[in-house]
Design a protein around this motif. Structure first.
Motif, mmCIF file in Angstrom:
data_model
loop_
_atom_site.group_PDB
_atom_site.id
_atom_site.type_symbol
_atom_site.label_atom_id
_atom_site.label_comp_id
_atom_site.label_asym_id
_atom_site.label_seq_id
_atom_site.Cartn_x
_atom_site.Cartn_y
_atom_site.Cartn_z
ATOM 1 N N PRO A 115 0.729 -1.129 -0.063
ATOM 2 C CA PRO A 115 0.235 -0.047 -0.036
ATOM 3 C C PRO A 115 0.732 1.152 0.004
ATOM 4 O O PRO A 115 0.298 2.144 -0.435
ATOM 5 C CB PRO A 115 -0.688 -0.141 1.636
ATOM 6 C CG PRO A 115 -0.725 -1.567 1.628
ATOM 7 C CD PRO A 115 0.458 -2.041 1.124
ATOM 8 N N ARG A 116 1.913 1.211 0.701
ATOM 9 C CA ARG A 116 2.873 2.540 0.710
ATOM 10 C C ARG A 116 3.270 2.939 -0.513
ATOM 11 O O ARG A 116 3.336 3.970 -0.855
ATOM 12 C CB ARG A 116 4.113 2.077 1.511
ATOM 13 C CG ARG A 116 4.866 3.375 1.856
ATOM 14 C CD ARG A 116 6.032 3.226 2.890
ATOM 15 N NE ARG A 116 5.417 2.942 4.103
ATOM 16 C CZ ARG A 116 6.058 2.828 5.472
ATOM 17 N NH1 ARG A 116 7.434 2.876 5.403
ATOM 18 N NH2 ARG A 116 5.518 2.461 6.522
ATOM 19 N N TRP A 153 1.946 2.614 -3.373
ATOM 20 C CA TRP A 153 0.867 3.039 -4.260
ATOM 21 C C TRP A 153 0.282 4.452 -3.647
ATOM 22 O O TRP A 153 -0.271 5.536 -4.275
ATOM 23 C CB TRP A 153 -0.339 2.134 -4.257
ATOM 24 C CG TRP A 153 -0.018 0.954 -4.991
ATOM 25 C CD1 TRP A 153 0.262 -0.639 -4.785
ATOM 26 C CD2 TRP A 153 0.538 1.051 -6.775
ATOM 27 N NE1 TRP A 153 0.625 -1.051 -5.913
ATOM 28 C CE2 TRP A 153 0.585 -0.490 -6.916
ATOM 29 C CE3 TRP A 153 0.425 2.006 -7.411
ATOM 30 C CZ2 TRP A 153 1.193 -0.542 -8.149
ATOM 31 C CZ3 TRP A 153 0.757 1.792 -8.741
ATOM 32 C CH2 TRP A 153 1.226 0.264 -9.019
ATOM 33 N N LYS A 154 0.464 4.530 -2.461
ATOM 34 C CA LYS A 154 -0.049 5.783 -1.503
ATOM 35 C C LYS A 154 0.870 7.055 -1.955
ATOM 36 O O LYS A 154 0.399 8.104 -2.008
ATOM 37 C CB LYS A 154 0.216 5.759 -0.041
ATOM 38 C CG LYS A 154 -0.167 6.784 0.647
ATOM 39 C CD LYS A 154 -0.292 6.553 2.261
ATOM 40 C CE LYS A 154 -0.743 7.616 3.073
ATOM 41 N NZ LYS A 154 -0.751 7.494 4.602
ATOM 42 N N GLN A 171 1.614 7.522 -5.056
ATOM 43 C CA GLN A 171 1.329 7.923 -6.361
ATOM 44 C C GLN A 171 -0.176 8.140 -6.357
ATOM 45 O O GLN A 171 -0.799 8.006 -7.402
ATOM 46 C CB GLN A 171 1.627 6.791 -7.228
ATOM 47 C CG GLN A 171 3.043 6.440 -7.418
ATOM 48 C CD GLN A 171 3.388 5.856 -8.756
ATOM 49 O OE1 GLN A 171 3.070 6.155 -9.670
ATOM 50 N NE2 GLN A 171 4.397 4.610 -8.566
ATOM 51 N N TRP A 172 -0.661 8.559 -5.103
ATOM 52 C CA TRP A 172 -2.141 8.709 -5.309
ATOM 53 C C TRP A 172 -2.454 9.646 -6.189
ATOM 54 O O TRP A 172 -3.779 9.596 -6.587
ATOM 55 C CB TRP A 172 -2.502 9.098 -3.752
ATOM 56 C CG TRP A 172 -2.256 10.651 -3.178
ATOM 57 C CD1 TRP A 172 -1.062 10.937 -2.670
ATOM 58 C CD2 TRP A 172 -3.044 11.500 -3.532
ATOM 59 N NE1 TRP A 172 -0.925 12.147 -2.320
ATOM 60 C CE2 TRP A 172 -2.074 12.690 -2.946
ATOM 61 C CE3 TRP A 172 -4.382 11.954 -3.938
ATOM 62 C CZ2 TRP A 172 -2.784 14.057 -3.053
ATOM 63 C CZ3 TRP A 172 -4.587 13.185 -3.983
ATOM 64 C CH2 TRP A 172 -3.908 14.141 -3.557
#
Length: 551
Positions: A266-267, A269-270, A272-273
């Motif tokens: 998750p980190r 992708w976070k 590149q939110w």
């Protein structure tokens, strides 16, 4: 405990070599037209059986040197420019496509559904067999083809373009995940598989949608492996056309997204939110026409997709997954493809295990391991997702086949060490041979059943052609509609339909047909209208046809 002495390893190597030789001999016999001795023209998995014996003899073959003639062959192959290898695969694919057209000259059930829609846009004829759950992308390409030339050949040319497109995409991504030469091997192995080659000659949307989904997978890896990459912003321009091409990609995309979340964390992708939000907004904007259409047709923005899912011919929940497990990997990719895919599964599992051992939340392993874990997880999750939501067919899971093939070729090269060039040359040679053998299996075995069915439906449909409005009622409505030029419905649909009085109605009942009423049910459908009955003999598998025309 197994005896690991040198004689045992030597015997194991002899067994492996004998099985490999049998695999080659089998392909040669099939190419020569002697595959009829095999059940359904299906070759035996000799090569897959040879792998355990070959691995057990590993220390012995790993310590031997390649013979001088073998070294010269490998060196000669390596001197061939990569672009010639790619061009050669495309030429082989085109030649096989052309040869197989003669084995199945008539379009079948699924093909006819999209063909009827395309022709309806061109000339206003009925779109027999069409449903709101069908995507419009393939008929749009068919419209262009039929505008150029109104024939089955024009539609099948669209199929060839889609095959070459997907093979090209496969080479493109494999060359970046491995090396250009290994990518050529990947494409050859893919083409040699029965699951892929069986549908290559047909006007269907599975192969084309596979190429688009592979681009989505590539863009996701690109976004994680290059810090400044804008690959995520390109995803909507692939996802939107892929969705209109095949609504069924929704399940694939969901599985790919879950796999990306698991593999990269998750980190990652976070961070590149913003790009994710922009990409999501662009996808939603591109799907607005579909949502509007879905609301008008079904009353819900998701009505078409849910309707498409409900059309799955499942015998029970999860029967698709049971089917995929029963044919995996041999019936999906052939003898050689099964070996390569198995290597790909092992490589993905090893990468996942390495990643799971990393304790620090700030460390996610090397990019190669993360990518392999992503591709492996995506492959498994796609098979599970589609297996649980639909019935099983090899053409639905081409994406996992490609991804595991890429992983497998890379794994074989790494495992072989200094034998890498020799092993991959052998794989490429056997794959090229298997393409020819698989083409025979498709033409002589897999296509025989549909061709015999068409030998019944096509001549009957052509006799039912009418200059005025006409309706054919049959269990084979799409193909009957295409070859008759009439509208066509099933008997169940006819019971619910309101047919204008000026439409000529003809019921078709085959001697060995499907989804057709008995004598009493037919009499109820005819009602009080006058009828004319005639019999049309056919040479196909359905036997003679009885045609009841309402006057």
């Amino acid at each position: 405990m197994l005896n690991t002495s040198t004689p045992v390893r030597r015997a194991s190597l002899i067994v492996a070599a004998a099985l490999a030789a049998a695999a080659v001999a089998q392909q040669l016999l099939i190419i020569a037209g002697f595959g009829g001795w095999l059940p359904g023209w299906q070759p035996w998995p000799y090569l897959l059986a040879a792998v355990p014996a070959f691995l057990f003899a590993g220390p012995r073959w790993a310590s031997t040197e390649c013979s001088l003639p073998g070294q010269r062959v490998v060196a000669g192959v390596r001197r061939i420019p990569v672009w010639m290898g790619v061009a050669g695969v495309m030429v082989i694919a085109t030649a096989v496509w052309a040869v197989l057209q003669a084995r199945e000259p008539y379009i079948g059930h699924e093909e006819a559904v999209y063909a009827n829609k395309a022709r309806s846009w061109v000339s206003g004829t009925p779109d027999a067999g069409w449903g709101v759950y069908r995507p419009v992308g393939l008929p749009a390409l068919g419209y262009v083809a039929l505008t150029a030339h109104n024939s089955v050949g024009a539609l099948r040319a669209v199929a060839l373009i889609l095959v070459l497109f997907t093979l090209g995409v496969t080479y493109f991504i494999a060359a970046r995940w491995t090396t250009p030469r290994r990518a050529v091997v990947v494409v050859l192995v893919l083409l040699s598989g029965l699951g892929f080659l069986r549908r290559a000659p047909e006007y269907l949307n599975d192969i084309g949608s596979t190429g688009l989904l592979l681009l989505v997978v590539f863009l996701i890896t690109r976004a994680q492996e290059r810090a400044e990459s804008r690959a995520l912003l390109a995803i909507p321009f692939v996802v939107v056309p892929a969705f209109y091409f095949r609504y069924g990609i929704a399940g694939n995309l969901l599985a790919i997204c879950v796999a990306a979340l698991l593999a990269y964390g998750p980190r990652a992708w976070k961070l590149q939110w913003r790009k994710i939000a922009i990409a999501g907004a662009l996808i939603a904007l591109g799907l607005v026409p579909h949502f509007v259409y879905a609301v008008r047709a079904t009353g819900s923005p998701l009505g078409v997709v849910s309707w498409a899912t409900s059309q799955a011919n499942r015998a029970y929940f999860g029967d698709g997954l049971v089917y995929y497990l029963s044919i995996f990997p041999y019936r999906l990719a052939g003898d050689l493809g099964a070996v390569v895919m198995s290597a790909g599964i092992i490589a993905a599992a090893v990468a996942m295990r390495r990643r799971s051992r990393i304790r620090s939340p700030k460390v996610h392993g090397g990019p190669e391991d993360r990518r392999r874990a992503f591709l492996g997880a995506a492959s498994v999750l796609i098979i599970v997702a589609l297996g649980l939501t639909s019935h099983g067919e090899p053409r639905f899971v081409y994406v996992p086949v490609v991804l595991l093939t890429v992983l497998g070729v890379q794994a074989l090269a790494e495992y072989s060490g200094r034998w890498s060039a020799t092993v991959l040359t052998g794989v490429a040679a056997f794959a090229a041979l298997s393409v020819l053998g698989t083409a025979q299996v498709v033409g002589q075995g897999a296509m025989r059943g549909p061709h015999l069915l068409s030998e019944s439906t096509v001549p009957v449909a052509r006799e039912l052609s009418s200059p005025g409005p006409c309706l054919v009622v049959s269990g084979y409505e799409p193909e009957m509609g295409w070859y008759s030029g009439c509208d066509a419905v099933t008997y169940a649909e006819y019971r619910e339909a309101e047919v204008p009085a000026d439409v000529k109605v003809q019921f078709v009942l085959f001697e060995r047909g499907r989804l057709q009423p008995g004598p009493s049910a037919l009499k109820e459908l005819v009602g009080t209208r006058k009828e004319t009955t005639r019999t049309i003999p056919t040479e196909g598998s359905l036997g003679r046809a009885t045609v009841v025309s309402l006057d």
